[in-house]
Design a protein around this motif. Structure first.
Motif, PDB file in Angstrom:
ATOM      1  N   GLU A 166      15.642  23.797  -0.046  1.00 10.27           N
ATOM      2  CA  GLU A 166      15.031  23.789   1.282  1.00 10.27           C
ATOM      3  C   GLU A 166      14.533  22.411   1.688  1.00 10.27           C
ATOM      4  O   GLU A 166      14.165  22.194   2.846  1.00 10.27           O
ATOM      5  CB  GLU A 166      13.914  24.837   1.339  1.00 10.27           C
ATOM      6  N   SER A 167      14.531  21.465   0.756  1.00 10.47           N
ATOM      7  CA  SER A 167      14.147  20.088   1.086  1.00 10.47           C
ATOM      8  C   SER A 167      15.357  19.250   1.501  1.00 10.47           C
ATOM      9  O   SER A 167      15.207  18.097   1.894  1.00 10.47           O
ATOM     10  CB  SER A 167      13.457  19.431  -0.109  1.00 10.47           C
ATOM     11  N   LEU A 168      16.561  19.840   1.422  1.00  9.38           N
ATOM     12  CA  LEU A 168      17.787  19.083   1.707  1.00  9.38           C
ATOM     13  C   LEU A 168      18.490  19.610   2.952  1.00  9.38           C
ATOM     14  O   LEU A 168      19.686  19.915   2.935  1.00  9.38           O
ATOM     15  CB  LEU A 168      18.728  19.120   0.489  1.00  9.38           C
ATOM     16  N   PHE A 169      17.731  19.696   4.026  1.00  5.48           N
ATOM     17  CA  PHE A 169      18.291  20.101   5.317  1.00  5.48           C
ATOM     18  C   PHE A 169      19.462  19.189   5.688  1.00  5.48           C
ATOM     19  O   PHE A 169      19.416  17.986   5.467  1.00  5.48           O
ATOM     20  CB  PHE A 169      17.192  20.019   6.385  1.00  5.48           C
ATOM     21  N   LEU A 170      20.525  19.766   6.185  1.00  2.00           N
ATOM     22  CA  LEU A 170      21.780  19.119   6.600  1.00  2.00           C
ATOM     23  C   LEU A 170      22.795  18.983   5.472  1.00  2.00           C
ATOM     24  O   LEU A 170      23.985  18.841   5.730  1.00  2.00           O
ATOM     25  CB  LEU A 170      21.556  17.737   7.245  1.00  2.00           C
ATOM     26  N   HIS A 195      37.649  30.171  11.932  1.00  2.00           N
ATOM     27  CA  HIS A 195      37.731  29.322  13.124  1.00  2.00           C
ATOM     28  C   HIS A 195      36.381  28.627  13.316  1.00  2.00           C
ATOM     29  O   HIS A 195      35.364  29.276  13.544  1.00  2.00           O
ATOM     30  CB  HIS A 195      38.099  30.173  14.340  1.00  2.00           C
ATOM     31  N   TYR A 196      36.438  27.308  13.202  1.00  2.00           N
ATOM     32  CA  TYR A 196      35.239  26.468  13.202  1.00  2.00           C
ATOM     33  C   TYR A 196      35.157  25.725  14.531  1.00  2.00           C
ATOM     34  O   TYR A 196      36.042  24.947  14.869  1.00  2.00           O
ATOM     35  CB  TYR A 196      35.320  25.489  12.022  1.00  2.00           C
ATOM     36  N   ARG A 197      34.092  25.987  15.264  1.00  2.00           N
ATOM     37  CA  ARG A 197      33.980  25.440  16.616  1.00  2.00           C
ATOM     38  C   ARG A 197      33.178  24.133  16.615  1.00  2.00           C
ATOM     39  O   ARG A 197      32.060  24.076  16.105  1.00  2.00           O
ATOM     40  CB  ARG A 197      33.312  26.463  17.539  1.00  2.00           C
ATOM     41  N   VAL A 198      33.764  23.080  17.174  1.00  2.00           N
ATOM     42  CA  VAL A 198      33.084  21.790  17.337  1.00  2.00           C
ATOM     43  C   VAL A 198      32.595  21.684  18.780  1.00  2.00           C
ATOM     44  O   VAL A 198      33.383  21.771  19.722  1.00  2.00           O
ATOM     45  CB  VAL A 198      34.045  20.615  17.024  1.00  2.00           C
ATOM     46  N   HIS A 199      31.288  21.520  18.965  1.00  5.33           N
ATOM     47  CA  HIS A 199      30.735  21.407  20.316  1.00  5.33           C
ATOM     48  C   HIS A 199      29.438  20.613  20.247  1.00  5.33           C
ATOM     49  O   HIS A 199      28.879  20.380  19.163  1.00  5.33           O
ATOM     50  CB  HIS A 199      30.497  22.791  20.932  1.00  5.33           C
ATOM     51  N   ASN A 200      28.941  20.209  21.375  1.00  6.32           N
ATOM     52  CA  ASN A 200      27.775  19.315  21.424  1.00  6.32           C
ATOM     53  C   ASN A 200      26.512  19.919  20.820  1.00  6.32           C
ATOM     54  O   ASN A 200      25.642  19.203  20.338  1.00  6.32           O
ATOM     55  CB  ASN A 200      27.494  18.898  22.874  1.00  6.32           C
ATOM     56  N   GLY A 201      26.403  21.238  20.838  1.00 11.07           N
ATOM     57  CA  GLY A 201      25.196  21.870  20.327  1.00 11.07           C
ATOM     58  C   GLY A 201      25.235  22.206  18.849  1.00 11.07           C
ATOM     59  O   GLY A 201      24.258  22.731  18.308  1.00 11.07           O
ATOM     60  N   SER A 202      26.344  21.910  18.167  1.00  7.16           N
ATOM     61  CA  SER A 202      26.465  22.299  16.762  1.00  7.16           C
ATOM     62  C   SER A 202      25.656  21.376  15.859  1.00  7.16           C
ATOM     63  O   SER A 202      25.427  20.204  16.174  1.00  7.16           O
ATOM     64  CB  SER A 202      27.940  22.286  16.328  1.00  7.16           C
ATOM     65  N   LEU A 203      25.249  21.919  14.715  1.00  7.02           N
ATOM     66  CA  LEU A 203      24.454  21.155  13.751  1.00  7.02           C
ATOM     67  C   LEU A 203      25.256  19.974  13.212  1.00  7.02           C
ATOM     68  O   LEU A 203      24.738  18.867  13.075  1.00  7.02           O
ATOM     69  CB  LEU A 203      24.021  22.073  12.608  1.00  7.02           C
ATOM     70  N   THR A 204      26.529  20.213  12.918  1.00  5.28           N
ATOM     71  CA  THR A 204      27.389  19.148  12.384  1.00  5.28           C
ATOM     72  C   THR A 204      27.520  18.005  13.377  1.00  5.28           C
ATOM     73  O   THR A 204      27.436  16.824  13.008  1.00  5.28           O
ATOM     74  CB  THR A 204      28.788  19.709  12.059  1.00  5.28           C
ATOM     75  N   GLN A 205      27.701  18.349  14.648  1.00  8.66           N
ATOM     76  CA  GLN A 205      27.858  17.320  15.674  1.00  8.66           C
ATOM     77  C   GLN A 205      26.584  16.506  15.846  1.00  8.66           C
ATOM     78  O   GLN A 205      26.632  15.301  16.102  1.00  8.66           O
ATOM     79  CB  GLN A 205      28.240  17.996  17.006  1.00  8.66           C
ATOM     80  N   SER A 206      25.440  17.154  15.642  1.00 10.25           N
ATOM     81  CA  SER A 206      24.164  16.450  15.820  1.00 10.25           C
ATOM     82  C   SER A 206      23.991  15.321  14.807  1.00 10.25           C
ATOM     83  O   SER A 206      23.327  14.325  15.091  1.00 10.25           O
ATOM     84  CB  SER A 206      22.997  17.433  15.707  1.00 10.25           C
ATOM     85  N   ILE A 207      24.597  15.458  13.628  1.00 10.36           N
ATOM     86  CA  ILE A 207      24.505  14.404  12.608  1.00 10.36           C
ATOM     87  C   ILE A 207      25.194  13.132  13.089  1.00 10.36           C
ATOM     88  O   ILE A 207      24.750  12.017  12.799  1.00 10.36           O
ATOM     89  CB  ILE A 207      25.141  14.884  11.281  1.00 10.36           C
ATOM     90  N   GLN A 208      26.247  13.294  13.864  1.00  8.99           N
ATOM     91  CA  GLN A 208      27.017  12.150  14.350  1.00  8.99           C
ATOM     92  C   GLN A 208      26.352  11.459  15.532  1.00  8.99           C
ATOM     93  O   GLN A 208      26.469  10.244  15.681  1.00  8.99           O
ATOM     94  CB  GLN A 208      28.427  12.609  14.725  1.00  8.99           C
ATOM     95  N   VAL A 209      25.663  12.216  16.363  1.00  9.40           N
ATOM     96  CA  VAL A 209      25.134  11.636  17.598  1.00  9.40           C
ATOM     97  C   VAL A 209      23.635  11.320  17.539  1.00  9.40           C
ATOM     98  O   VAL A 209      23.137  10.544  18.351  1.00  9.40           O
ATOM     99  CB  VAL A 209      25.412  12.571  18.803  1.00  9.40           C
ATOM    100  N   ASP A 210      22.932  11.909  16.585  1.00  7.13           N
ATOM    101  CA  ASP A 210      21.483  11.702  16.460  1.00  7.13           C
ATOM    102  C   ASP A 210      21.229  10.761  15.282  1.00  7.13           C
ATOM    103  O   ASP A 210      21.462  11.120  14.122  1.00  7.13           O
ATOM    104  CB  ASP A 210      20.800  13.056  16.243  1.00  7.13           C
ATOM    105  N   SER A 211      20.747   9.566  15.552  1.00 10.46           N
ATOM    106  CA  SER A 211      20.573   8.556  14.501  1.00 10.46           C
ATOM    107  C   SER A 211      19.575   9.001  13.436  1.00 10.46           C
ATOM    108  O   SER A 211      19.759   8.729  12.243  1.00 10.46           O
ATOM    109  CB  SER A 211      20.139   7.216  15.104  1.00 10.46           C
ATOM    110  N   GLU A 212      18.497   9.686  13.859  1.00  5.90           N
ATOM    111  CA  GLU A 212      17.508  10.147  12.884  1.00  5.90           C
ATOM    112  C   GLU A 212      18.103  11.191  11.947  1.00  5.90           C
ATOM    113  O   GLU A 212      17.873  11.163  10.731  1.00  5.90           O
ATOM    114  CB  GLU A 212      16.285  10.723  13.610  1.00  5.90           C
ATOM    115  N   ARG A 213      18.895  12.097  12.511  1.00  4.66           N
ATOM    116  CA  ARG A 213      19.535  13.117  11.675  1.00  4.66           C
ATOM    117  C   ARG A 213      20.587  12.484  10.759  1.00  4.66           C
ATOM    118  O   ARG A 213      20.773  12.906   9.621  1.00  4.66           O
ATOM    119  CB  ARG A 213      20.172  14.202  12.547  1.00  4.66           C
ATOM    120  N   ASN A 214      21.269  11.481  11.267  1.00  4.49           N
ATOM    121  CA  ASN A 214      22.263  10.800  10.444  1.00  4.49           C
ATOM    122  C   ASN A 214      21.599  10.128   9.242  1.00  4.49           C
ATOM    123  O   ASN A 214      22.102  10.193   8.115  1.00  4.49           O
ATOM    124  CB  ASN A 214      23.024   9.776  11.277  1.00  4.49           C
ATOM    125  N   GLN A 215      20.453   9.485   9.486  1.00 11.58           N
ATOM    126  CA  GLN A 215      19.715   8.844   8.390  1.00 11.58           C
ATOM    127  C   GLN A 215      19.221   9.881   7.380  1.00 11.58           C
ATOM    128  O   GLN A 215      19.265   9.645   6.168  1.00 11.58           O
ATOM    129  CB  GLN A 215      18.537   8.056   8.956  1.00 11.58           C
TER     130      GLN A 215
END
Length: 334
Positions: A166-170, A195-215
């Motif tokens: 639970e300490s390793l979110f993402l 079937h895996y949907r890629v869209h702006n609201g997905s958690l995976t996509q947020s890692i790419q566009v949100d610098s804090e989440r990427n870090q």
């Protein structure tokens, strides 16, 4: 006639109203009917709970758990797993959906292959196109998450594990697979079942566009590697950083020392994990090929000859006979 084993499908969700119904339908309409669907609503503020309760009212295989505070994905997964009664377990996302024969196909595979964990290819859906994602063999787990989004495992895999950290979110799923790699048998089912949907609201996509989440993603990847290497006869901190580089930016591993240490890491891990010589060799070649692909993706001017030069320079510790392998790898790139 022996009854088919129960399969628990866990569906954690937070504000997933847009695609939620389709995800639920794909679970309940499986050709394999002996399932329980455990929906873990993580304190949603949209109509997610209303949608969940509609299915709860008409299908006794559905259970709904409501978190009173938002606990995030890894905690929700553990909550769902702790309530699961199935012999086998899987989990899915509110924005993705199964092929209708997915569970039946994976149950058959896990029984036939006498394996602990089975995983399958998937179809990636984006706004403009659909792409089949053919996953790599399990021994590639140490450089990337090759398990993907469609899988099934024996309940004992979870019960005897450290659970979802639970300490390793993402990276909670990747960490779970890494720790499982030390104990359990994986089998890659070479079929598209999800079937895996890629869209702006997905958690995976947020890692790419949100610098804090990427870090946070990069930080947690390194922590996960530290956990993994803690039981190996290796410098834990150094190899955690080296394999994080391999995971995030493989082309950045260039020095002779890093290449030598990477090969040593492959050798030590292969021995510890009881990989065959064939699998160990294939794993190393996959790493090199990944480096080349990313090198070319960031520099469009890189051609066959510069790829060959890269290999000769950075993998000079290989023997001369591997020139044939280098050439083959260069030609294999698209």
């Amino acid at each position: 006639m022996e009854k088919a084993p129960l399969v628990s499908i866990i569906l954690p969700v937070y504000n997933g109203e847009k695609y939620f119904g389709q995800s639920i339908e794909s679970c309940l309409n499986q050709t394999y009917s002996n399932i329980e669907l455990i929906i873990v609503n993580d304190c949603s503020t949209d109509t997610t709970l209303k949608i969940a309760n509609q299915y709860l009212a008409v299908d006794n295989r559905v259970r709904v758990i409501n978190n009173v505070i938002n606990k995030k994905l890894p905690a929700s997964l553990n909550i769902g797993h702790n309530q699961a009664k199935g012999t086998y377990i899987t989990w899915t996302s509110d924005d993705n959906y199964y092929d209708l024969s997915a569970i039946e196909t994976m149950v058959n595979a896990i029984l036939k292959e006498k394996t602990d964990i089975v995983y399958a290819n998937y179809n990636m859906i984006s706004e403009n196109e659909n792409t089949v994602v053919k996953l790599l063999d399990f021994y590639n787990l140490l450089q990337l998450n090759c398990i993907g989004a469609c899988f099934l495992y024996n309940h004992q895999v979870y019960k005897n594990s450290e659970k979802y950290d639970e300490s390793l979110f993402l990276v909670e799923d990747y960490d779970f697979w890494l720790q499982s790699l030390k104990k359990y048998k994986f089998y890659h089912l070479d079929k598209v079942l999800y079937h895996y949907r890629v869209h702006n609201g997905s958690l995976t996509q947020s890692i790419q566009v949100d610098s804090e989440r990427n870090q946070l993603f990069v930080k947690n990847i390194e922590v996960s590697y530290k956990k993994f290497f803690s039981s190996f006869d290796l410098d834990v901190n150094y190899y955690a950083k080296l394999f994080t580089k391999l995971h995030i930016a493989p082309y950045s591993i260039k020095s002779s020392k890093e290449v030598f240490d990477l090969k040593r890491g492959v050798n030590v891990c292969s021995e510890k994990l009881n990989l065959s010589k064939k699998n160990k060799k294939a794993w190393l070649f996959t790493i090199i090929q990944l480096q080349l692909r990313l090198l070319r993706s960031i520099n469009k001017d890189v051609n066959f000859y510069s790829c060959l030069s890269f290999l000769k320079t950075n993998y000079a510790l290989m023997t001369y006979k591997n020139y044939k392998v280098w050439i083959k790898l260069c030609f294999r790139l698209k």
